[in-house]
Design an enzyme around this catalytic site. Sequence first.
Site, mmCIF file in Angstrom:
data_model
loop_
_atom_site.group_PDB
_atom_site.id
_atom_site.type_symbol
_atom_site.label_atom_id
_atom_site.label_comp_id
_atom_site.label_asym_id
_atom_site.label_seq_id
_atom_site.Cartn_x
_atom_site.Cartn_y
_atom_site.Cartn_z
ATOM 1 N N ARG A 1 0.848 -1.198 0.000
ATOM 2 C CA ARG A 1 0.000 0.000 0.000
ATOM 3 C C ARG A 1 0.880 1.242 0.000
ATOM 4 N NH1 ARG A 1 -5.619 -0.558 3.021
ATOM 5 N NH2 ARG A 1 -6.479 -0.599 0.927
ATOM 6 N N GLN B 1 -0.945 2.427 -6.178
ATOM 7 C CA GLN B 1 -2.384 2.663 -6.007
ATOM 8 C C GLN B 1 -3.202 2.138 -7.179
ATOM 9 O OE1 GLN B 1 -2.766 6.876 -5.196
ATOM 10 N NE2 GLN B 1 -2.707 6.545 -2.995
ATOM 11 N N ASP C 1 -4.121 -1.546 -6.710
ATOM 12 C CA ASP C 1 -4.741 -1.910 -5.431
ATOM 13 C C ASP C 1 -6.125 -2.517 -5.650
ATOM 14 O OD1 ASP C 1 -5.611 -2.191 -2.865
ATOM 15 O OD2 ASP C 1 -5.269 -0.104 -2.266
ATOM 16 N N SER D 1 -8.772 -2.339 -2.769
ATOM 17 C CA SER D 1 -9.543 -1.093 -2.705
ATOM 18 C C SER D 1 -10.605 -1.031 -3.791
ATOM 19 C CB SER D 1 -8.606 0.117 -2.817
ATOM 20 O OG SER D 1 -7.791 0.231 -1.664
ATOM 21 N N TYR E 1 -4.113 -0.100 7.887
ATOM 22 C CA TYR E 1 -5.125 -0.970 8.480
ATOM 23 C C TYR E 1 -5.239 -0.698 9.982
ATOM 24 C CZ TYR E 1 -4.797 -3.775 4.209
ATOM 25 O OH TYR E 1 -4.805 -4.210 2.906
#
Length: 375
Positions: free
Chosen positions: A117, A122, A125, A128, A224
């Site tokens: 992450r 991104q 990901d 997500s 997280y």
Amino acid sequence: MNVSVPKETAAGERRVALVPEVAGRLVQDGLEVTVESGAGEGAHHPDAAYEEAGARSGDGFSGDVVVKVAPPSADEIGRLAEGSVLVGFLQPLTASETIRALADRGVTSFAMEAIPRITRAQSMDALSSQATVSGYRAALIAAQELPRFFPMLTTAAGTVRPAKVLVLGAGVAGLQAIATARRLGAVVQAFDVRSAVKEQIESLGARFLELDMGLEDAEAAGGYARALTDEEQQRQRELLAEEIGKMDAVISTAAVPGRRAPLLVTEQAVKNMSPGSVIVDLAAETGGNCELTEPGQTVVKEDVTIVGPLNLPASMPDHASSLYSRNIQSLLGLMVSDEGDLSLDFDDEVIAGACITRDGQIVHEGARTAAGVAA
């Protein structure tokens, strides 16, 4: 280099790893793309659409790189060639048998859920992108199951107050659930043990629910939430039970990677809710945030409807597949040389971080620990 796409065989899985649009881009970049017949049907992409994009029909496990959505079954692992590369969701912290089988097969595997992450990753990901779908669907399920309106309505027969919704966990799924519930007109509050998300919650028009737990923050690496101590969890449950009793609907999304979902909604909290209220538990696949959740089922307990959906992204396969395909495309961009050949740079932190098995060994630290393999 050839990239192949098998048809998903897991029960209820309707997504496909590459949609025709992305397959076409890969072909334009000089790659060969092979798609198993029927692979895209669940996401409403017929074989003809792939052919028009320049892909060919064939064995979905024939490529130098095989891209999937769901973890492979034992039969599917048997179809992978030794030395081939597999990319997909692999559940490296919980599906130890699958990971051992991939290592034994000599497959170099990359787990989409292990993508680091970091800012540079991104676009890859997938956790997500798929959580966005889950959060959206969860809010719709809550609105559908609730026997009351979500928005405030002013009618000739009087005014109907808006529903009060509490979202537990403000990760990607939680934030999307907040945004969707707000669009539907509900009054939304959200709770998270990470104080850093307060601003994000409030930017969506929701109120951050603050509990007097004596915690400054509970954020771990990667953004997280860390696992709370037993004392912290008990205090949290007691405080939440009172607040949950004031809600019409609760959407719970809290999870800790590789562990059972934290218990947030106790049986007493359910009893505190008014008849007809709804709980949508997105953590059902990992044990559930609600004590009364039954994974994969919709049940009524204490006159409260409790929904424990599994694999929600597969229930909206068109956009879920489209987003996932773009994640795959971005990762493949790091695996392919300018000449179009497979080139895995294990000095790259994304490649190294996402790699689970290599050269017959389990190389991911968390997966090794879960499988009981010494470093």
